[in-house]
Design a protein around this motif. Structure first.
Motif, PDB file in Angstrom:
ATOM      1  N   ALA A  60      -0.265  -4.361   0.900  1.00  0.00           N
ATOM      2  CA  ALA A  60      -1.785  -3.933   1.903  1.00  0.00           C
ATOM      3  C   ALA A  60      -2.410  -5.009   2.439  1.00  0.00           C
ATOM      4  O   ALA A  60      -1.485  -6.149   2.205  1.00  0.00           O
ATOM      5  N   VAL A  61      -2.694  -5.033   3.461  1.00  0.00           N
ATOM      6  CA  VAL A  61      -3.241  -5.594   4.077  1.00  0.00           C
ATOM      7  C   VAL A  61      -4.682  -5.428   4.395  1.00  0.00           C
ATOM      8  O   VAL A  61      -5.523  -5.057   4.372  1.00  0.00           O
ATOM      9  N   LEU A  62      -6.430  -7.081   4.170  1.00  0.00           N
ATOM     10  CA  LEU A  62      -7.132  -6.946   3.825  1.00  0.00           C
ATOM     11  C   LEU A  62      -7.599  -7.316   5.716  1.00  0.00           C
ATOM     12  O   LEU A  62      -6.817  -8.490   5.567  1.00  0.00           O
ATOM     13  N   LEU A 100      -1.153  -8.647   1.370  1.00  0.00           N
ATOM     14  CA  LEU A 100      -1.308  -8.383  -0.684  1.00  0.00           C
ATOM     15  C   LEU A 100       0.224  -8.043  -0.701  1.00  0.00           C
ATOM     16  O   LEU A 100       0.416  -6.961  -0.443  1.00  0.00           O
ATOM     17  N   GLU A 101       0.427  -8.271  -2.126  1.00  0.00           N
ATOM     18  CA  GLU A 101       1.407  -7.528  -2.269  1.00  0.00           C
ATOM     19  C   GLU A 101       0.955  -6.389  -3.775  1.00  0.00           C
ATOM     20  O   GLU A 101       0.105  -7.139  -4.737  1.00  0.00           O
ATOM     21  N   VAL A 111      -1.772 -12.945  -4.075  1.00  0.00           N
ATOM     22  CA  VAL A 111      -1.868 -12.454  -2.461  1.00  0.00           C
ATOM     23  C   VAL A 111      -0.616 -13.267  -2.031  1.00  0.00           C
ATOM     24  O   VAL A 111      -0.086 -14.086  -2.562  1.00  0.00           O
ATOM     25  N   ALA A 112      -0.486 -12.534  -0.745  1.00  0.00           N
ATOM     26  CA  ALA A 112       0.983 -13.159  -0.315  1.00  0.00           C
ATOM     27  C   ALA A 112       0.492 -14.042   1.254  1.00  0.00           C
ATOM     28  O   ALA A 112       1.329 -15.642   1.013  1.00  0.00           O
ATOM     29  N   ALA A 113      -0.372 -14.543   1.271  1.00  0.00           N
ATOM     30  CA  ALA A 113      -0.545 -14.905   2.707  1.00  0.00           C
ATOM     31  C   ALA A 113      -1.586 -14.888   3.122  1.00  0.00           C
ATOM     32  O   ALA A 113      -3.064 -13.389   3.493  1.00  0.00           O
ATOM     33  N   PRO A 170      -4.148   4.381   4.944  1.00  0.00           N
ATOM     34  CA  PRO A 170      -3.692   4.953   3.666  1.00  0.00           C
ATOM     35  C   PRO A 170      -2.610   3.452   2.613  1.00  0.00           C
ATOM     36  O   PRO A 170      -2.403   2.331   3.557  1.00  0.00           O
ATOM     37  N   VAL A 171      -2.896   3.524   1.300  1.00  0.00           N
ATOM     38  CA  VAL A 171      -1.719   1.958   0.970  1.00  0.00           C
ATOM     39  C   VAL A 171      -0.508   2.201   1.181  1.00  0.00           C
ATOM     40  O   VAL A 171       0.373   2.969   0.142  1.00  0.00           O
ATOM     41  N   ASP A 172       0.377   0.781   1.616  1.00  0.00           N
ATOM     42  CA  ASP A 172       1.491   1.397   1.333  1.00  0.00           C
ATOM     43  C   ASP A 172       1.942   1.083  -0.025  1.00  0.00           C
ATOM     44  O   ASP A 172       1.102   0.698  -1.330  1.00  0.00           O
ATOM     45  N   ALA A 173       3.006   1.647  -0.524  1.00  0.00           N
ATOM     46  CA  ALA A 173       3.427   1.906  -2.108  1.00  0.00           C
ATOM     47  C   ALA A 173       3.577  -0.634  -3.119  1.00  0.00           C
ATOM     48  O   ALA A 173       2.865   0.010  -3.966  1.00  0.00           O
TER      49      ALA A 173
END
Ligand code: SAM
Length: 249
Positions: free
Chosen positions: A16-18, A62-63, A52-54, A10-13
């Motif tokens: 997300a993390v790849l 990811l934001e 991309v956040a980090a 599931p993806v948070d609103a």
């Protein structure tokens, strides 16, 4: 279409993390940096514009900036039940089925079948589904079902009442007539196609199909390889719906 990446649900609103192959590709091949924007999708129908956040070892944070309603499914649910060919032809069939909008692929266990995908092979095929979906813009992953014996499958589909077609060189119905019929009736909401193994269906298998109301269809005077027959059917279904109930790209 911009580069797309698959994010495991599931993806948070908001975030997300790849991980795994997707993170590796973005970090090592695309060399993304914090602040870069990409598209991600979850395989369940949603896509997002993401920043991309980090970039960390093995992970990209990811934001999620904006969720987009982008449904590229066709208006009819197509199931391809196929006695799969071997190795590379199997992978090719899966890739093209995704592009042609097939919703579900069921590997069939038949009397003369040769290649039954085991767990590793099924995982590889599911990875092919992700890659093909990234490329063609589908946000819903084509399902690859567990292999099923023909007799059970052909009876189960009949109970569900889906429109069902068995491709067989001895079939009395011509696929061209079928297509005309679908065009004028504006198609059913679900279609199930069955394609036999290189050695063909046995009499017993044809009998099961007939007794469960499958339509036996000829695809013309030439004998097609398994994957050609399957993709011809998927193309026919796609061409019968393109133009009136497909979403615009
Ligand atoms: N000698 C086999 C036979 O006569 O059935 C040929 C099998 S063919 C290589 C593999 C499968 O593709 C068939 O079982 C059928 O489902 C489909 N197929 C290939 N050519 C076809 C055709 N001209 N009409 C209908 N189905 C076909």
């Amino acid at each position: 279409m911009p580069d797309r990446y698959f994010v495991t649900p599931p993806v948070d609103a908001a975030r997300a993390v790849l991980r795994g192959d997707e993170a590796h590709h973005l970090a090592k091949v695309m060399r993304v940096k914090p602040g870069d924007e990409i598209i991600v999708f979850d395989g369940g129908g949603c896509e997002w514009l993401a920043r991309v956040a980090a970039v960390q070892r093995g992970e990209i944070a990811l934001e999620l900036l904006e969720q987009r309603e982008m449904d590229r499914e066709q208006g009819v649910a197509v199931t391809l039940a196929v006695a799969l060919p071997k190795s590379e032809r199997q992978r090719w069939l899966v890739e093209k089925s995704v592009e042609l909008g097939v919703q579900r692929l069921v590997p069939l266990i038949t009397d003369r079948g040769v290649a039954q995908p085991v767990d590793n092979a099924l995982s590889r095929l599911r990875r092919t589904v992700v890659e093909a979906s990234k490329q063609c813009g589908r946000n819903r992953l084509m399902e690859i079902a567990a292999p099923q014996p023909w007799t059970g499958f052909c009876a189960a589909v009949a109970v569900l009442g889906d429109r069902r077609v068995m491709a067989d060189p001895s079939g009395s119905e011509d696929v061209g007539n079928l297509l005309d019929g679908w065009r004028t009736s504006r198609l059913a909401s679900s279609l199930v196609f069955a394609v036999g193994p290189e050695g063909g269906w046995t009499e017993g298998e044809r009998h099961s199909a007939a007794s469960h109301g499958w339509q036996m269809v000829s695809l013309g005077p030439r004998i097609l390889r398994v994957e050609t027959a399957a993709l011809l059917l998927a193309s026919i279904a796609a061409s019968a719906v393109i133009g009136f109930n497909d979403p615009k790209p």
